[in-house]
Design an enzyme around this catalytic site. Structure first.
Site, PDB file in Angstrom:
ATOM      1  N   TYR A 225     -13.258   6.389 -14.502  1.00 10.51           N
ATOM      2  CA  TYR A 225     -13.165   5.056 -13.614  1.00 10.51           C
ATOM      3  C   TYR A 225     -13.553   4.076 -14.471  1.00 10.51           C
ATOM      4  CZ  TYR A 225     -14.130   1.457  -9.957  1.00 10.51           C
ATOM      5  OH  TYR A 225     -14.112   0.455  -9.195  1.00 10.51           O
TER       6      TYR A 225
ATOM      7  N   ASP B 111       0.893  -1.222  -0.021  1.00  9.59           N
ATOM      8  CA  ASP B 111      -0.053  -0.001   0.050  1.00  9.59           C
ATOM      9  C   ASP B 111       0.827   1.310  -0.026  1.00  9.59           C
ATOM     10  OD1 ASP B 111      -3.124   0.055   0.593  1.00  9.59           O
ATOM     11  OD2 ASP B 111      -1.949   1.954   1.191  1.00  9.59           O
TER      12      ASP B 111
END
Length: 252
Positions: A157, A38
């Site tokens: 998106y 991450d």
């Protein structure tokens, strides 16, 4: 727990929260060593602190090739070359993504940079590691918006996820004979912090759930079970495929 992933090493991107976190934790319970990757160094480091030697943090900004390369090189050097990679990290810029005529170019670029270019960079460096060790399984987190007109108000998106689906098929075909499998999991409405941002209120959530033939929202547990299958040797002949985990929405 069945420990179907005993002896495997996995990397999961976007593992500090949401589906990525749940999948990474499930892989641990199934016997894999897991690199929780991450860009939020504080969150991912805190997450793995109490998970034992089978878990480690990998701080990685997937939109930055140097960051991806360095993280992967560190894993390989430490004997953590992945057998499994879950390419899950992504963004959906609610309140900014819009219909094409109203979409700001910077919103488009940021979404594509993270969701599509970031997926490509992760795959690029994972494939290099897998070629050196004889193969592995790559699993992408897709979206219904990438395969049908579900995201009319989310131009960037939807385009990024459509590109991810195409990328997965291409990489699957290119490396099938090298023992590298690539498949895509397509969650529909899944109860995660990201999706909660989309619905915002009970009325909106009820409307969305009402469109699901099974009559309920999905959970991270629904998604992680399919990912365990794709990470395991049970799916040894599956590549280039898309697995819908959507309560039947794809049948409509």
């Amino acid at each position: 727990m069945s420990e179907r992933l005993q002896g495997k090493t996995a990397i999961v991107t976007g593992a500090a929260s949401g589906i990525g976190k749940q999948v990474a934790l499930r892989f641990l319970r199934e016997g894999a060593r897991v690199a929780f990757a991450d860009r939020d160094a504080e969150a991912v480091t805190a997450l793995v602190a109490d998970l034992g030697e089978g878990a480690r943090a990998a701080v990685m900004d997937i939109s930055d090739e140097a960051s991806v390369a360095q993280a992967m090189e560190a894993l390989v050097a430490d004997g953590w070359s992945p057998d499994v990679a879950v390419v899950n990290a992504g963004v959906q810029l609610f309140g900014h993504d819009a219909k094409a005529a109203d979409l700001d170019l910077e919103v488009w670029r940021r979404t594509i940079d993270i969701n599509l270019t970031g997926s490509f960079l992760t795959i690029k460096h994972v494939v290099r590691a897998m070629l050196a060790t004889g193969g592995g399984s790559i699993i992408l987190t897709g979206s219904p918006t990438g395969v049908r007109g579900e995201g009319a108000d989310f131009t960037a998106y939807s385009a990024s996820k459509a590109g991810m689906h195409g990328l997965g098929r291409t990489v699957a075909a290119a490396y099938a004979r090298d023992g590298i499998r690539v498949n895509t999991v397509i969650p529909a409405y899944t109860e995660t912090p990201l999706v909660s941002t989309l619905t915002g209120d009970d009325e909106a959530r009820t409307a969305i759930v009402g469109r699901i033939p099974m009559g309920r929202a999905g959970s991270a547990e629904d998604v992680e079970g399919v990912m365990v299958y794709l990470a395991s040797d049970d799916s040894a002949f599956a590549t280039g495929a898309a697995f819908a985990v959507d309560g039947g929405m794809s049948t409509l």
